[in-house]
Design an enzyme around this catalytic site. Structure first.
Site, PDB file in Angstrom:
ATOM      1  N   SER A  93     -19.372  33.894 104.893  1.00 43.68           N
ATOM      2  CA  SER A  93     -20.345  33.843 103.784  1.00 43.68           C
ATOM      3  C   SER A  93     -20.996  34.647 105.025  1.00 43.68           C
ATOM      4  O   SER A  93     -22.437  35.642 104.529  1.00 43.68           O
ATOM      5  CB  SER A  93     -21.437  32.640 102.895  1.00 43.68           C
ATOM      6  OG  SER A  93     -21.030  32.917 101.363  1.00 43.68           O
TER       7      SER A  93
ATOM      8  N   LYS B 168     -21.924  38.286 104.520  1.00 47.63           N
ATOM      9  CA  LYS B 168     -22.416  39.171 103.195  1.00 47.63           C
ATOM     10  C   LYS B 168     -23.976  39.423 104.953  1.00 47.63           C
ATOM     11  O   LYS B 168     -24.964  40.876 103.834  1.00 47.63           O
ATOM     12  CB  LYS B 168     -23.420  38.312 102.605  1.00 47.63           C
ATOM     13  CG  LYS B 168     -22.057  37.291 101.524  1.00 47.63           C
ATOM     14  CD  LYS B 168     -22.999  35.812 101.021  1.00 47.63           C
ATOM     15  CE  LYS B 168     -21.608  35.437  99.927  1.00 47.63           C
ATOM     16  NZ  LYS B 168     -21.785  34.325  99.420  1.00 47.63           N
TER      17      LYS B 168
ATOM     18  N   TYR C  18     -14.559  42.552  98.614  1.00 44.15           N
ATOM     19  CA  TYR C  18     -15.951  41.993  99.291  1.00 44.15           C
ATOM     20  C   TYR C  18     -14.683  40.159 100.105  1.00 44.15           C
ATOM     21  O   TYR C  18     -14.563  39.710 101.432  1.00 44.15           O
ATOM     22  CB  TYR C  18     -16.595  40.864  97.671  1.00 44.15           C
ATOM     23  CG  TYR C  18     -16.699  39.266  98.044  1.00 44.15           C
ATOM     24  CD1 TYR C  18     -17.547  39.672  98.382  1.00 44.15           C
ATOM     25  CD2 TYR C  18     -16.133  38.593  97.481  1.00 44.15           C
ATOM     26  CE1 TYR C  18     -18.681  38.284  98.873  1.00 44.15           C
ATOM     27  CE2 TYR C  18     -16.781  37.243  97.672  1.00 44.15           C
ATOM     28  CZ  TYR C  18     -18.092  37.006  97.985  1.00 44.15           C
ATOM     29  OH  TYR C  18     -18.543  35.759  97.815  1.00 44.15           O
TER      30      TYR C  18
ATOM     31  N   TYR D  94     -27.564  28.576 101.455  1.00 41.28           N
ATOM     32  CA  TYR D  94     -27.265  27.996 100.457  1.00 41.28           C
ATOM     33  C   TYR D  94     -28.793  27.167  99.745  1.00 41.28           C
ATOM     34  O   TYR D  94     -29.647  27.485  99.836  1.00 41.28           O
ATOM     35  CB  TYR D  94     -25.825  27.188 100.202  1.00 41.28           C
ATOM     36  CG  TYR D  94     -24.561  27.888 101.159  1.00 41.28           C
ATOM     37  CD1 TYR D  94     -24.155  29.050 100.197  1.00 41.28           C
ATOM     38  CD2 TYR D  94     -23.617  27.449 102.046  1.00 41.28           C
ATOM     39  CE1 TYR D  94     -23.278  29.109 101.257  1.00 41.28           C
ATOM     40  CE2 TYR D  94     -23.001  27.800 102.684  1.00 41.28           C
ATOM     41  CZ  TYR D  94     -22.817  28.804 101.836  1.00 41.28           C
ATOM     42  OH  TYR D  94     -21.731  29.860 102.714  1.00 41.28           O
TER      43      TYR D  94
ATOM     44  N   VAL E  28     -18.439  28.708 104.428  1.00 39.72           N
ATOM     45  CA  VAL E  28     -17.878  27.503 103.945  1.00 39.72           C
ATOM     46  C   VAL E  28     -16.626  27.821 105.227  1.00 39.72           C
ATOM     47  O   VAL E  28     -16.323  26.954 105.393  1.00 39.72           O
ATOM     48  CB  VAL E  28     -17.324  27.564 103.036  1.00 39.72           C
ATOM     49  CG1 VAL E  28     -18.544  27.592 102.071  1.00 39.72           C
ATOM     50  CG2 VAL E  28     -16.890  29.273 102.315  1.00 39.72           C
TER      51      VAL E  28
HETATM   52  N1  GLU Z   1     -15.392  33.451 100.082  1.00 38.87           N
HETATM   53  C1  GLU Z   1     -15.811  32.746  99.512  1.00 38.87           C
HETATM   54  C2  GLU Z   1     -16.347  32.782  98.048  1.00 38.87           C
HETATM   55  O1  GLU Z   1     -16.646  33.902  97.503  1.00 38.87           O
HETATM   56  C3  GLU Z   1     -17.456  32.359 100.170  1.00 38.87           C
HETATM   57  C4  GLU Z   1     -17.739  31.142 100.712  1.00 38.87           C
HETATM   58  C5  GLU Z   1     -19.279  31.015 101.355  1.00 38.87           C
HETATM   59  O2  GLU Z   1     -19.944  31.191 100.820  1.00 38.87           O
HETATM   60  O3  GLU Z   1     -18.610  31.055 102.591  1.00 38.87           O
HETATM   61  O4  GLU Z   1     -16.685  32.364  97.440  1.00 38.87           O
END
Ligand code: GLU
Length: 302
Positions: free
Chosen positions: A61, A64, A186, A238, A256
């Site tokens: 994440s 992002k 993504y 989170y 994660v």
């Molecule tokens: N690849 C994960 C997902 O989209 C992201 C996980 C994360 O929050 O780091 O579910």
């Protein structure tokens, strides 16, 4: 700085063995949990690091943040019509809120928000994940950064929840491209592998009013930098954003894969890596190390 990092490292290292690595895909479940590294980058690009700071890991994440910055460069203020800037107060992959709020995700750091941002990036690039890979290579001055294809493919196989979010947004008219294409890109972004030094360098523009220490130039305007840092402070961790603000007091983003990046505005960008996660999905040692760092030298922005 060396002594400071050494002290924090020694203080937190005994926690190795606590927490649990992400296990929703086999490629992450098999990561060695006994790893711990820290890197700090100043606004001139000078790095100080300790432990496993050169070990590449899945940025997940944290991607992002780079995705958002890429989109801001192309869309400017217009992008905030498609994604909000409020904390969600719900798990990062929740579908519930999305329906109540007519397919407009609360912020760019929950999955729905990151997917809309990926959709925007997809509309501007023929090969979005290559654009992203090249962007992080430029930001970190490391031409060797690559996507782990096994992780990307495995994420795609487990895409049901993310796909549900994307299709729901499409039904509300907040998604332009083919959902499956955007999901693939993504997941490629999530599967980029970088180490603490790369990530500290790559986020140094957030500590320097948008000027990169490495890519040699302006990445964001000072106003945009402030906006991204504000989003990181309110939504980057989170369901732990509130207590992270309370304990650490810095804009931050976790993934994660066990990485956390944090920003000390006008001074430093930091990356901590340790793969075992706490109950909300943030690196157990990462949060402890940043808490210790903040307590020792009072870097909190509050
Ligand atoms: N690849 C994960 C997902 O989209 C992201 C996980 C994360 O929050 O780091 O579910």
């Amino acid at each position: 700085m060396n002594t400071l990092l050494q002290d924090i490292y020694e203080e937190v290292k005994p926690m190795l063995g606590t927490g649990k690595v992400a296990d929703y895909i086999p490629a992450l479940a098999s990561v060695n949990p006994h790893q711990f590294g820290i890197a700090v980058c100043d606004t001139k690009g000078e790095i100080t690091s300790i432990g496993d700071a050169k070990v590449p890991f899945s940025i997940q994440s944290i991607s992002k943040v780079f995705n958002l910055v890429l989109a801001i460069n192309y869309y400017g203020e217009e992008m905030w019509e498609r994604v909000g800037c409020e904390p969600s107060g719900l798990p990062f992959n929740s579908l519930v809120q999305l329906e109540y709020e007519n397919g407009i995700p609360r912020n760019p750091f929950i999955n729905a928000g990151a997917l809309v941002v990926s959709d925007m990036v997809q509309s501007r690039f023929a090969s979005p994940y290559i654009a992203m890979r090249d962007f992080v290579r430029r930001l970190s001055c490391n031409k060797n950064i690559v996507v782990n294809k096994v992780v990307a493919e495995s994420e795609y196989e487990h895409r049901a929840k993310n796909a549900a979010m994307a299709y729901l947004m499409k039904s509300y008219g907040n998604f332009e491209n083919e959902v499956e294409d955007v999901l693939r890109n993504y997941f490629h972004n999530c599967a980029l592998e970088m180490n603490c030094e790369d990530l500290a360098r790559a986020t140094s523009f957030l500590a320097n009013s948008g000027m990169s220490s490495c890519a040699n130039g302006k990445i964001l305007s000072p106003l945009q930098t402030k906006q991204v840092n504000a989003l990181l402070a309110t939504s980057g961790m989170y369901d732990e954003a509130g207590s992270f603000a309370f304990k650490v007091g810095l804009p931050g983003k976790s993934g994660v894969g066990g990485g956390i990046v944090a920003v000390v505005p006008r001074r430093f960008s930091i990356c901590v890596f340790s793969p075992a996660l706490n109950s909300v999905g943030n690196s157990q040692l990462g949060v402890a190390a940043l808490t210790s760092l903040s307590e020792r030298i009072n870097w909190s922005i509050y």
